[in-house]
Design a protein around this motif. Structure first.
Motif, PDB file in Angstrom:
ATOM      1  N   TYR A 173       0.829  -1.261  -0.014  1.00 31.68           N
ATOM      2  CA  TYR A 173       0.038   0.039   0.060  1.00 31.68           C
ATOM      3  C   TYR A 173       0.897   1.011   0.066  1.00 31.68           C
ATOM      4  CZ  TYR A 173      -3.080   3.418   1.275  1.00 31.68           C
ATOM      5  OH  TYR A 173      -3.840   4.677   1.023  1.00 31.68           O
ATOM      6  N   GLY A 174       0.534   2.271  -1.040  1.00 33.40           N
ATOM      7  CA  GLY A 174       1.215   3.331  -0.969  1.00 33.40           C
ATOM      8  C   GLY A 174       2.381   3.290  -2.122  1.00 33.40           C
ATOM      9  N   THR A 175       2.248   3.878  -3.042  1.00 33.03           N
ATOM     10  CA  THR A 175       2.912   3.897  -4.292  1.00 33.03           C
ATOM     11  C   THR A 175       3.349   5.075  -4.684  1.00 33.03           C
ATOM     12  OG1 THR A 175       1.291   3.604  -5.745  1.00 33.03           O
ATOM     13  CG2 THR A 175       2.041   1.693  -5.206  1.00 33.03           C
ATOM     14  N   GLY A 176       3.729   5.996  -3.854  1.00 40.13           N
ATOM     15  CA  GLY A 176       4.332   7.392  -4.037  1.00 40.13           C
ATOM     16  C   GLY A 176       6.012   7.374  -4.417  1.00 40.13           C
ATOM     17  N   ASN A 177       6.421   8.582  -4.040  1.00 35.47           N
ATOM     18  CA  ASN A 177       7.843   8.653  -4.125  1.00 35.47           C
ATOM     19  C   ASN A 177       8.698   7.664  -3.593  1.00 35.47           C
ATOM     20  OD1 ASN A 177       7.564  10.675  -6.345  1.00 35.47           O
ATOM     21  ND2 ASN A 177       7.325  12.287  -4.439  1.00 35.47           N
ATOM     22  N   LYS A 195       8.953   4.400  -5.257  1.00 35.20           N
ATOM     23  CA  LYS A 195       9.815   4.628  -6.477  1.00 35.20           C
ATOM     24  C   LYS A 195      11.086   4.381  -5.964  1.00 35.20           C
ATOM     25  CE  LYS A 195       6.582   7.468  -8.814  1.00 35.20           C
ATOM     26  NZ  LYS A 195       6.325   8.750  -9.457  1.00 35.20           N
ATOM     27  N   ASP A 243      -3.396   1.749  -3.717  1.00 38.51           N
ATOM     28  CA  ASP A 243      -3.212   3.340  -3.194  1.00 38.51           C
ATOM     29  C   ASP A 243      -4.648   3.884  -3.657  1.00 38.51           C
ATOM     30  OD1 ASP A 243      -0.262   5.197  -3.406  1.00 38.51           O
ATOM     31  OD2 ASP A 243      -2.286   5.924  -3.320  1.00 38.51           O
ATOM     32  N   LYS A 244      -4.860   4.918  -3.008  1.00 43.99           N
ATOM     33  CA  LYS A 244      -5.961   5.502  -3.201  1.00 43.99           C
ATOM     34  C   LYS A 244      -6.162   6.098  -4.717  1.00 43.99           C
ATOM     35  CE  LYS A 244      -8.441   9.775  -1.577  1.00 43.99           C
ATOM     36  NZ  LYS A 244      -8.379  10.857  -0.700  1.00 43.99           N
ATOM     37  N   LYS A 245      -4.950   6.335  -5.371  1.00 44.96           N
ATOM     38  CA  LYS A 245      -4.985   6.845  -6.748  1.00 44.96           C
ATOM     39  C   LYS A 245      -5.768   5.682  -7.738  1.00 44.96           C
ATOM     40  CE  LYS A 245      -0.261   5.815  -7.627  1.00 44.96           C
ATOM     41  NZ  LYS A 245       1.110   6.294  -7.834  1.00 44.96           N
ATOM     42  N   ASP A 291       0.746  -1.088 -12.628  1.00 48.02           N
ATOM     43  CA  ASP A 291       1.464  -0.065 -12.403  1.00 48.02           C
ATOM     44  C   ASP A 291       2.558  -0.657 -11.840  1.00 48.02           C
ATOM     45  OD1 ASP A 291       2.144   2.583 -12.515  1.00 48.02           O
ATOM     46  OD2 ASP A 291       0.909   3.549 -10.871  1.00 48.02           O
ATOM     47  N   THR A 309      -2.697  -3.515  -9.952  1.00 46.16           N
ATOM     48  CA  THR A 309      -3.113  -2.506  -9.292  1.00 46.16           C
ATOM     49  C   THR A 309      -4.379  -3.212  -8.358  1.00 46.16           C
ATOM     50  OG1 THR A 309      -4.377  -1.456 -10.933  1.00 46.16           O
ATOM     51  CG2 THR A 309      -2.229  -0.817 -10.324  1.00 46.16           C
TER      52      THR A 309
END
Length: 69
Positions: free
Chosen positions: A25-29, A32, A50-52, A62, A67
């Motif tokens: 959970y959580g695929t932000g910076n 990366k 992720d929320k997105k 992704d 996802t």
């Protein structure tokens, strides 16, 4: 953390999660950055969420992972 410390910690995590399915959970910076410094293919990652992905359910894959909204 120094690069060597990352490698040691990742080896510890591989032992902890051996034979387990992982959902991230959580695929932000931060995610990366982890991808560039660790061989995530050595873990059994079954998907990422992720929320997105809830906001845009048409994204089926992704970062090379399925996802889950």
């Amino acid at each position: 953390m120094k690069d060597n410390e990352h490698k040691i910690r990742f080896e510890q995590l591989k032992k902890i999660f051996k034979n387990k399915s992982i959902l991230i959970y959580g695929t932000g910076n931060f995610f990366k950055e982890i991808q560039t410094s660790c061989k995530l293919s050595e873990l059994n990652i079954i998907g990422i969420t992720d929320k997105k992905y809830s906001l845009n359910p048409s994204i089926k894959e992704d970062f090379g992972y399925k996802t889950i909204p």
